[in-house]
Design a protein around this motif. Structure first.
Motif, PDB file in Angstrom:
ATOM      1  N   UNK A   1      21.995  55.111   1.077  1.00  0.00           N
ATOM      2  CA  UNK A   1      21.801  53.701   0.739  1.00  0.00           C
ATOM      3  C   UNK A   1      20.387  53.409   0.242  1.00  0.00           C
ATOM      4  N   UNK A   2      19.528  54.437   0.239  1.00  0.00           N
ATOM      5  CA  UNK A   2      18.131  54.229  -0.148  1.00  0.00           C
ATOM      6  C   UNK A   2      17.965  54.468  -1.645  1.00  0.00           C
ATOM      7  N   UNK A   3      17.085  53.691  -2.268  1.00  0.00           N
ATOM      8  CA  UNK A   3      16.848  53.820  -3.707  1.00  0.00           C
ATOM      9  C   UNK A   3      16.268  55.187  -4.055  1.00  0.00           C
ATOM     10  N   UNK A   4      16.576  55.671  -5.248  1.00  0.00           N
ATOM     11  CA  UNK A   4      16.057  56.965  -5.698  1.00  0.00           C
ATOM     12  C   UNK A   4      14.547  56.915  -5.902  1.00  0.00           C
ATOM     13  N   UNK A   5      14.043  55.749  -6.268  1.00  0.00           N
ATOM     14  CA  UNK A   5      12.611  55.617  -6.537  1.00  0.00           C
ATOM     15  C   UNK A   5      11.963  54.651  -5.543  1.00  0.00           C
ATOM     16  N   UNK A   6      11.414  55.157  -4.439  1.00  0.00           N
ATOM     17  CA  UNK A   6      10.741  54.285  -3.467  1.00  0.00           C
ATOM     18  C   UNK A   6       9.590  53.528  -4.127  1.00  0.00           C
ATOM     19  N   UNK A   7       9.453  52.262  -3.776  1.00  0.00           N
ATOM     20  CA  UNK A   7       8.472  51.404  -4.440  1.00  0.00           C
ATOM     21  C   UNK A   7       7.709  50.568  -3.421  1.00  0.00           C
ATOM     22  N   UNK A   8       6.404  50.414  -3.663  1.00  0.00           N
ATOM     23  CA  UNK A   8       5.585  49.514  -2.861  1.00  0.00           C
ATOM     24  C   UNK A   8       5.510  48.163  -3.568  1.00  0.00           C
ATOM     25  N   UNK A   9       5.756  47.101  -2.809  1.00  0.00           N
ATOM     26  CA  UNK A   9       5.687  45.749  -3.356  1.00  0.00           C
ATOM     27  C   UNK A   9       4.465  45.046  -2.772  1.00  0.00           C
ATOM     28  N   UNK A  10       3.548  44.665  -3.636  1.00  0.00           N
ATOM     29  CA  UNK A  10       2.302  44.042  -3.199  1.00  0.00           C
ATOM     30  C   UNK A  10       2.469  42.527  -3.213  1.00  0.00           C
ATOM     31  N   UNK A  11       1.810  41.852  -2.282  1.00  0.00           N
ATOM     32  CA  UNK A  11       1.980  40.399  -2.129  1.00  0.00           C
ATOM     33  C   UNK A  11       1.564  39.617  -3.374  1.00  0.00           C
ATOM     34  N   UNK A  12       0.769  40.219  -4.225  1.00  0.00           N
ATOM     35  CA  UNK A  12       0.344  39.550  -5.462  1.00  0.00           C
ATOM     36  C   UNK A  12       1.452  39.524  -6.508  1.00  0.00           C
ATOM     37  N   UNK A  13       2.577  40.183  -6.201  1.00  0.00           N
ATOM     38  CA  UNK A  13       3.685  40.237  -7.146  1.00  0.00           C
ATOM     39  C   UNK A  13       3.769  41.553  -7.884  1.00  0.00           C
ATOM     40  N   UNK A  14       2.756  42.354  -7.715  1.00  0.00           N
ATOM     41  CA  UNK A  14       2.727  43.672  -8.361  1.00  0.00           C
ATOM     42  C   UNK A  14       3.579  44.663  -7.571  1.00  0.00           C
ATOM     43  N   UNK A  15       4.105  45.662  -8.261  1.00  0.00           N
ATOM     44  CA  UNK A  15       4.819  46.728  -7.575  1.00  0.00           C
ATOM     45  C   UNK A  15       4.410  48.073  -8.153  1.00  0.00           C
ATOM     46  N   UNK A  16       4.495  49.092  -7.321  1.00  0.00           N
ATOM     47  CA  UNK A  16       4.057  50.419  -7.742  1.00  0.00           C
ATOM     48  C   UNK A  16       4.941  51.468  -7.086  1.00  0.00           C
ATOM     49  N   UNK A  17       5.392  52.427  -7.884  1.00  0.00           N
ATOM     50  CA  UNK A  17       6.260  53.474  -7.378  1.00  0.00           C
ATOM     51  C   UNK A  17       5.499  54.420  -6.468  1.00  0.00           C
ATOM     52  N   UNK A  18       6.222  54.962  -5.493  1.00  0.00           N
ATOM     53  CA  UNK A  18       5.637  55.961  -4.602  1.00  0.00           C
ATOM     54  C   UNK A  18       5.373  57.246  -5.381  1.00  0.00           C
ATOM     55  N   UNK A  19       4.686  58.174  -4.769  1.00  0.00           N
ATOM     56  CA  UNK A  19       4.320  59.430  -5.434  1.00  0.00           C
ATOM     57  C   UNK A  19       5.453  60.446  -5.419  1.00  0.00           C
ATOM     58  N   UNK A  20       6.627  60.050  -4.938  1.00  0.00           N
ATOM     59  CA  UNK A  20       7.757  60.972  -4.843  1.00  0.00           C
ATOM     60  C   UNK A  20       9.052  60.186  -4.979  1.00  0.00           C
ATOM     61  N   UNK A  21      10.117  60.874  -5.251  1.00  0.00           N
ATOM     62  CA  UNK A  21      11.445  60.260  -5.319  1.00  0.00           C
ATOM     63  C   UNK A  21      12.241  60.628  -4.070  1.00  0.00           C
TER      64      UNK A  21
END
Length: 263
Positions: free
Chosen positions: A226-246
């Motif tokens: 059930x987990x996404x293939x691409x883990x992502x960090x969501x920053x409170x400023x509205x920005x998001x950034x992918x993790x260093x691994x899938x």
């Protein structure tokens, strides 16, 4: 008036028959139905079950785990005369393996048979639960110390996280080791979140590395389907950034760790 025993049983309705006040309560209700089925419950108990999603503290971190919800609900069915206060006291101390090991429902049965439905009887029962919990907790703390051998490879922070799973959730040591991803993947993720904190200047309230979360889910559910293939960090400023691994990287690293251990 008794604190722990009802004088009159309250009317019950099935979970699906209750109205909810907002989307959050709807999600909680759907989860309860998923875990328990559309079971009968009185209004006081339903409120207590919802409260657990917003409670913190206590010896364990299992309040809303399926086995906890099922175990506590079983108490409400076996002992319908127990008040919301009584079930709350049980819930605060509930962890499945200890309650099963000492057959706590049968213990309460015996106490009630001998001493009757008195508040002092329930307090004696809670005292017994506390005593056994202390004994089991000492065992778990000793087990957790065996994970210190991982500190050199995985570092202090992740090892502490693993030890907390043993002490606060009674997770099995062998299961923990079975699902360990590579130390390199963990380290890179820890470094990434620290870098994110520096770049966004969010130094407080930063979340745990997503690799920790994925490990916890895998340990609990035995799958990451059930987990996404691409883990992502969501920053409170509205920005998001992918993790260093899938997700695939994460699962492949576990296979590599198992191969390395066998050699």
């Amino acid at each position: 008036m008794s604190k722990y025993f009802k004088e009159v049983l309250k009317e019950e309705k099935h979970l699906s028959e209750y109205e909810v006040k907002d989307a959050q309560e709807q999600r909680e209700l759907e989860y309860l139905i998923e875990v328990l089925g559309d079971v009968p419950i009185d209004e006081d108990m339903k409120k207590l079950f919802h409260q657990q999603f917003h409670c913190f503290g206590g010896r364990y971190s299992v309040r809303t785990k399926p086995e906890t919800i099922k175990g506590v609900y079983d108490f409400t069915r076996r002992f319908p005369e127990l008040t919301k206060n009584a079930i709350d006291e049980i819930w605060f101390r509930y962890i499945d393996d200890t309650f099963e090991k000492y057959d706590m429902k049968s213990v309460l049965d015996k106490y009630l048979e001998i001493f009757g439905k008195e508040d002092e009887t329930f307090e004696l029962f809670i005292g017994y639960v506390e005593k056994k919990a202390e004994q089991e907790q000492e065992i778990k703390k000793q087990e957790a110390h065996t994970l210190d051998e991982l500190k050199e490879e995985y570092g202090e922070k992740f090892t502490t996280h693993l030890k907390s799973l043993v002490v606060r959730q009674h997770k099995d040591i062998d299961e923990i080791k079975k699902y360990l991803p590579s130390a390199e993947l963990i380290r890179k993720d820890e470094e990434h979140i620290l870098d994110l904190s520096r770049r966004t200047r969010i130094f407080f309230g930063c979340c745990e590395p997503v690799s920790y979360t994925m490990f916890d889910i895998l340990l609990e559910e035995k799958t990451l389907d059930t987990y996404t293939e691409t883990p992502t960090y969501y920053i409170s400023t509205g920005r998001k950034e992918q993790a260093t691994f899938t997700k695939t990287d994460f699962l492949e690293s576990i296979k590599k760790e198992k191969t390395k251990t066998k050699k």
